[in-house]
Design a protein around this motif. Structure first.
Motif, PDB file in Angstrom:
ATOM      1  N   THR A 157      12.559  -6.791   1.744  1.00 29.66           N
ATOM      2  CA  THR A 157      12.574  -5.642   0.847  1.00 29.66           C
ATOM      3  C   THR A 157      11.189  -5.158   0.457  1.00 29.66           C
ATOM      4  O   THR A 157      10.947  -3.957   0.325  1.00 29.66           O
ATOM      5  N   GLY A 158      10.254  -6.097   0.224  1.00 26.68           N
ATOM      6  CA  GLY A 158       8.958  -5.768  -0.359  1.00 26.68           C
ATOM      7  C   GLY A 158       7.970  -5.140   0.608  1.00 26.68           C
ATOM      8  O   GLY A 158       8.287  -4.797   1.743  1.00 26.68           O
ATOM      9  N   GLY A 159       6.746  -5.004   0.119  1.00 29.90           N
ATOM     10  CA  GLY A 159       5.692  -4.428   0.934  1.00 29.90           C
ATOM     11  C   GLY A 159       5.555  -2.931   0.792  1.00 29.90           C
ATOM     12  O   GLY A 159       4.823  -2.291   1.544  1.00 29.90           O
ATOM     13  N   GLY A 160       6.288  -2.340  -0.169  1.00 27.53           N
ATOM     14  CA  GLY A 160       6.205  -0.889  -0.345  1.00 27.53           C
ATOM     15  C   GLY A 160       7.140  -0.114   0.554  1.00 27.53           C
ATOM     16  O   GLY A 160       6.941   1.076   0.780  1.00 27.53           O
ATOM     17  N   LYS A 161       8.183  -0.772   1.051  1.00 24.02           N
ATOM     18  CA  LYS A 161       9.119  -0.109   1.967  1.00 24.02           C
ATOM     19  C   LYS A 161      10.257   0.568   1.199  1.00 24.02           C
ATOM     20  O   LYS A 161      10.603   0.195   0.099  1.00 24.02           O
ATOM     21  N   GLN A 162      10.844   1.537   1.835  1.00 25.15           N
ATOM     22  CA  GLN A 162      12.052   2.204   1.350  1.00 25.15           C
ATOM     23  C   GLN A 162      13.164   1.770   2.290  1.00 25.15           C
ATOM     24  O   GLN A 162      13.309   2.297   3.383  1.00 25.15           O
ATOM     25  N   VAL A 163      13.935   0.781   1.860  1.00 25.44           N
ATOM     26  CA  VAL A 163      14.912   0.156   2.735  1.00 25.44           C
ATOM     27  C   VAL A 163      16.316   0.403   2.204  1.00 25.44           C
ATOM     28  O   VAL A 163      16.679  -0.087   1.131  1.00 25.44           O
ATOM     29  N   PRO A 222      16.157   5.515  -1.595  1.00 26.44           N
ATOM     30  CA  PRO A 222      15.944   4.736  -2.813  1.00 26.44           C
ATOM     31  C   PRO A 222      14.466   4.598  -3.151  1.00 26.44           C
ATOM     32  O   PRO A 222      13.592   4.880  -2.327  1.00 26.44           O
ATOM     33  N   HIS A 223      14.201   4.152  -4.352  1.00 27.13           N
ATOM     34  CA  HIS A 223      12.836   3.858  -4.782  1.00 27.13           C
ATOM     35  C   HIS A 223      12.254   2.799  -3.849  1.00 27.13           C
ATOM     36  O   HIS A 223      12.958   1.902  -3.381  1.00 27.13           O
ATOM     37  N   THR A 224      10.970   2.900  -3.564  1.00 26.74           N
ATOM     38  CA  THR A 224      10.325   1.871  -2.748  1.00 26.74           C
ATOM     39  C   THR A 224      10.256   0.556  -3.526  1.00 26.74           C
ATOM     40  O   THR A 224      10.403   0.533  -4.748  1.00 26.74           O
ATOM     41  N   SER A 225      10.029  -0.542  -2.817  1.00 27.18           N
ATOM     42  CA  SER A 225       9.990  -1.867  -3.441  1.00 27.18           C
ATOM     43  C   SER A 225       8.656  -2.533  -3.141  1.00 27.18           C
ATOM     44  O   SER A 225       8.239  -2.615  -1.978  1.00 27.18           O
ATOM     45  N   CYS A 226       7.984  -2.997  -4.180  1.00 25.76           N
ATOM     46  CA  CYS A 226       6.641  -3.575  -4.010  1.00 25.76           C
ATOM     47  C   CYS A 226       6.715  -5.018  -3.532  1.00 25.76           C
ATOM     48  O   CYS A 226       6.757  -5.295  -2.353  1.00 25.76           O
ATOM     49  N   GLY A 227       6.751  -5.958  -4.435  1.00 25.66           N
ATOM     50  CA  GLY A 227       6.793  -7.382  -4.118  1.00 25.66           C
ATOM     51  C   GLY A 227       6.866  -8.178  -5.400  1.00 25.66           C
ATOM     52  O   GLY A 227       7.237  -9.339  -5.422  1.00 25.66           O
ATOM     53  N   CYS A 228       6.520  -7.500  -6.510  1.00 25.38           N
ATOM     54  CA  CYS A 228       6.567  -8.142  -7.824  1.00 25.38           C
ATOM     55  C   CYS A 228       7.876  -7.857  -8.549  1.00 25.38           C
ATOM     56  O   CYS A 228       8.008  -8.155  -9.729  1.00 25.38           O
ATOM     57  N   PHE A 229       8.842  -7.252  -7.881  1.00 23.88           N
ATOM     58  CA  PHE A 229      10.108  -6.931  -8.535  1.00 23.88           C
ATOM     59  C   PHE A 229      10.789  -8.212  -9.036  1.00 23.88           C
ATOM     60  O   PHE A 229      10.656  -9.287  -8.467  1.00 23.88           O
ATOM     61  N   GLU A 230      11.552  -8.058 -10.114  1.00 17.03           N
ATOM     62  CA  GLU A 230      12.227  -9.203 -10.727  1.00 17.03           C
ATOM     63  C   GLU A 230      13.556  -9.521 -10.049  1.00 17.03           C
ATOM     64  O   GLU A 230      14.009 -10.668 -10.051  1.00 17.03           O
ATOM     65  N   VAL A 231      14.194  -8.504  -9.484  1.00 14.77           N
ATOM     66  CA  VAL A 231      15.535  -8.664  -8.910  1.00 14.77           C
ATOM     67  C   VAL A 231      15.629  -7.887  -7.603  1.00 14.77           C
ATOM     68  O   VAL A 231      15.013  -6.829  -7.459  1.00 14.77           O
ATOM     69  N   VAL A 232      16.386  -8.421  -6.657  1.00  7.61           N
ATOM     70  CA  VAL A 232      16.680  -7.716  -5.406  1.00  7.61           C
ATOM     71  C   VAL A 232      18.169  -7.396  -5.357  1.00  7.61           C
ATOM     72  O   VAL A 232      19.011  -8.269  -5.585  1.00  7.61           O
ATOM     73  N   GLY A 233      18.478  -6.136  -5.068  1.00  6.16           N
ATOM     74  CA  GLY A 233      19.855  -5.741  -4.834  1.00  6.16           C
ATOM     75  C   GLY A 233      20.114  -5.703  -3.339  1.00  6.16           C
ATOM     76  O   GLY A 233      19.232  -5.353  -2.559  1.00  6.16           O
ATOM     77  N   PHE A 234      21.341  -6.058  -2.928  1.00  9.20           N
ATOM     78  CA  PHE A 234      21.659  -6.084  -1.497  1.00  9.20           C
ATOM     79  C   PHE A 234      23.074  -5.563  -1.269  1.00  9.20           C
ATOM     80  O   PHE A 234      24.014  -5.906  -1.981  1.00  9.20           O
ATOM     81  N   TYR A 235      23.192  -4.684  -0.294  1.00  7.77           N
ATOM     82  CA  TYR A 235      24.485  -4.096   0.052  1.00  7.77           C
ATOM     83  C   TYR A 235      25.310  -5.106   0.833  1.00  7.77           C
ATOM     84  O   TYR A 235      24.815  -5.776   1.745  1.00  7.77           O
ATOM     85  N   ILE A 236      26.612  -5.212   0.481  1.00  8.80           N
ATOM     86  CA  ILE A 236      27.533  -6.133   1.164  1.00  8.80           C
ATOM     87  C   ILE A 236      28.592  -5.279   1.846  1.00  8.80           C
ATOM     88  O   ILE A 236      29.566  -4.849   1.220  1.00  8.80           O
ATOM     89  N   PRO A 237      28.426  -4.982   3.135  1.00 11.45           N
ATOM     90  CA  PRO A 237      29.339  -4.044   3.806  1.00 11.45           C
ATOM     91  C   PRO A 237      30.778  -4.534   3.869  1.00 11.45           C
ATOM     92  O   PRO A 237      31.700  -3.722   3.898  1.00 11.45           O
ATOM     93  N   GLU A 238      30.975  -5.866   3.878  1.00  6.54           N
ATOM     94  CA  GLU A 238      32.345  -6.387   3.978  1.00  6.54           C
ATOM     95  C   GLU A 238      33.221  -5.983   2.802  1.00  6.54           C
ATOM     96  O   GLU A 238      34.457  -5.958   2.924  1.00  6.54           O
ATOM     97  N   VAL A 239      32.593  -5.695   1.653  1.00  8.09           N
ATOM     98  CA  VAL A 239      33.364  -5.278   0.480  1.00  8.09           C
ATOM     99  C   VAL A 239      32.892  -3.931  -0.058  1.00  8.09           C
ATOM    100  O   VAL A 239      33.366  -3.477  -1.098  1.00  8.09           O
ATOM    101  N   ASP A 240      31.922  -3.317   0.626  1.00  5.59           N
ATOM    102  CA  ASP A 240      31.380  -2.023   0.229  1.00  5.59           C
ATOM    103  C   ASP A 240      30.828  -2.049  -1.195  1.00  5.59           C
ATOM    104  O   ASP A 240      30.926  -1.095  -1.949  1.00  5.59           O
ATOM    105  N   PRO A 263       0.789  -1.243   0.000  1.00  7.33           N
ATOM    106  CA  PRO A 263       0.000   0.000   0.000  1.00  7.33           C
ATOM    107  C   PRO A 263       0.816   1.286   0.000  1.00  7.33           C
ATOM    108  O   PRO A 263       0.297   2.327  -0.408  1.00  7.33           O
ATOM    109  N   THR A 264       2.063   1.261   0.450  1.00  7.78           N
ATOM    110  CA  THR A 264       2.864   2.486   0.450  1.00  7.78           C
ATOM    111  C   THR A 264       3.864   2.527  -0.702  1.00  7.78           C
ATOM    112  O   THR A 264       4.720   3.403  -0.746  1.00  7.78           O
ATOM    113  N   ASN A 265       3.761   1.574  -1.622  1.00 10.83           N
ATOM    114  CA  ASN A 265       4.703   1.561  -2.738  1.00 10.83           C
ATOM    115  C   ASN A 265       4.433   2.729  -3.685  1.00 10.83           C
ATOM    116  O   ASN A 265       3.287   3.105  -3.936  1.00 10.83           O
ATOM    117  N   VAL A 266       5.494   3.310  -4.203  1.00 12.93           N
ATOM    118  CA  VAL A 266       5.399   4.421  -5.145  1.00 12.93           C
ATOM    119  C   VAL A 266       6.159   4.006  -6.396  1.00 12.93           C
ATOM    120  O   VAL A 266       7.362   4.225  -6.508  1.00 12.93           O
TER     121      VAL A 266
END
Length: 469
Positions: A320-326, A276-294, A199-202
């Motif tokens: 990630t999903g649910g319309g959050k900005q994470v 960042p852009h909000t994330s719904c739930g139907c996205f095709e790909v998830v990006g994830f930050y890896i702090p150990e290598v920045d 519901p909060t996805n943009v």
């Protein structure tokens, strides 16, 4: 409508989840194959209301079974044009979820459906009733459609034969925006088709940023807003440019505040780490930050393994999903990898440090030549240690960030640590998260930990989470 079909049809059933213990049959999905496709046709080439099934029907399927499913719809009408195909196609997701006991997820050749035991018990024994309900909704909700015909395929050989044709259509659609960019237009487009799930996805669609589901590009949004002004796709005036590099615009920020009910008021379209852009739930790909290598890794729905951070796609998608900005996670459509503005405010491709092989092969031609061999897959890096080793061996551009951080570190922090970094490079420091950082931790099960921090700056040396006995 309830009298015509052996099930109820209503928007109230959107968001219904069919769990494994309540499932009669699973259709397509990650362990099978399937797709959905809409094609515009001449009036004489469409037999209105006709349904064709190739393969076994629901009544032929055993409880707990899994089958492929392709859904092809031919549409015709005086106002029907090829630009509307993907819009009607995406509405299939919405309308199938109107059916009680029928769950539809994702899009294109990533579709995943389930039929509940209760629906079968109440009389949903044929795909014909489902298809005729969808055709009825298409004509009722999209008046430019005068005729519609449906073909469903549950035979694996036929699905495999037709899926390549569908992928060729998807590719041709995606390539239309290749020479059009954000600065060339004064209007972007929004989409609220996932509002019931997020519901909060943009969802903001621009020439340089396809929808998260990957099914709607800028041309599609423009065509949909034109023929269906009150529909789920609508114009978003771009407004003034706040920051072209990160893709921040006054019009998008105003839309973000309105569409998220005030939850968010800033979105940077081409940023991973800040608003960042909000994330719904139907996205095709998830990006994830890896702090150990920045660096930033990416994982798609088709990858069933574990990423170097120890998590699978399903777990990260849940965070990630649910319309959050994470900050630290981001959902995108595959075609965004082909954008010249791909996460450009955070380094673009030079910040990418890992991808599954199938995903890398899919976008290989769109990657800068000098980075292609420097991004490992699961075959070269299965954990953080092997990832760090690979990046060093290939002299990945991310190493420059490690050196920069070593040079910038205060003298008192340069003292030898108990665990020294590998020879030749400083261990990357944890980035400083912006004030809106909201880390989400926890697995995909019923337990886990959720931590929400707002208006806080966080510096963490070590976090230890232990299960309580």
């Amino acid at each position: 409508m309830a009298d015509e079909f052996p099930f109820e049809i209503s928007p109230m059933f959107e968001g219904e989840r069919i769990r494994k213990d309540g499932m009669y049959a699973e259709l397509a999905g990650p362990k099978s194959k399937g797709f959905e496709l809409v094609r515009a046709a001449d009036m004489d080439d469409v037999e209105d209301g006709r349904f064709t099934l190739i393969g076994p029907d629901l009544s032929d399927m055993e409880e707990g079974s899994r089958y492929p499913l392709a859904m092809v719809y031919k549409i015709a009408g005086e106002l029907v044009e090829a630009d509307l195909e993907s819009i009607v196609e995406r509405r299939n997701h919405e309308f199938q979820n109107y059916i009680q006991g029928f769950m539809h997820l994702n899009q294109r050749d990533d579709v995943w459906m389930r039929v509940s035991k209760d629906a079968i018990a109440k009389g949903m024994t044929s795909f014909e009733s489902v298809a005729k309900a969808i055709m009825m909704l298409f004509k009722n909700e999209l008046p430019f459609i005068e005729k519609v015909e449906a073909i469903y395929i549950t035979d694996m050989d036929e699905v495999e034969k037709e899926i390549e044709n569908a992928r060729a259509v998807y590719k041709a659609r995606d390539e239309r925006t290749r020479d059009l960019h954000d600065e060339d237009v004064d209007t972007f487009y929004g989409c609220t088709l996932c509002a019931s799930f997020a519901p909060t996805n943009v969802c903001v669609v621009t020439p340089d940023r396809v929808s998260l589901c990957g099914a709607i590009n800028w041309f599609d949004g423009r065509a949909a807003a034109k023929v269906d002004p009150e529909g789920p796709q609508f114009a978003i005036p771009k407004g003034d440019v706040i920051d072209a590099e990160s893709g921040e615009y006054t019009g998008v920020n105003e839309a973000a505040k309105r569409l998220s009910s005030g939850e968010y008021d800033r979105i940077k379209l081409h940023s991973f780490l800040e608003y960042p852009h909000t994330s719904c739930g139907c996205f095709e790909v998830v990006g994830f930050y890896i702090p150990e290598v920045d660096g930033i890794g990416w994982v798609d729905r088709d990858f069933a393994g574990t990423a170097p951070n120890g998590l699978q796609f399903s777990t990260m998608a849940g965070q990630t999903g649910g319309g959050k900005q994470v900050v630290g996670f981001l959902g995108i459509g595959v075609n965004y990898f082909r954008s010249p503005k791909f996460i450009q405010s955070d380094g673009g491709w030079e910040r990418v440090v890992w991808m599954p092989k199938m995903l890398k092969d899919k976008v290989f031609d769109s990657m800068p030549e000098d980075i292609r061999d420097k991004i490992p897959t699961e075959e070269e890096a299965a954990d953080i240690d092997s990832l760090r080793t690979f990046l060093k061996e290939k002299n990945h551009p991310i190493l420059e960030r490690w050196v920069e951080e070593e040079e910038e570190a205060p003298e008192e922090e340069e003292a030898p640590q108990a665990t020294a970094p590998q020879t030749g490079f400083a261990a990357p420091q944890m980035m400083q998260m912006p004030s809106n950082f909201m880390p989400m931790m926890g697995g995909g099960g019923s337990g886990g930990v959720k931590i929400i921090l707002k208006n806080a700056k966080v510096s963490i040396d070590k976090v230890i989470i232990k299960k309580q006995d």
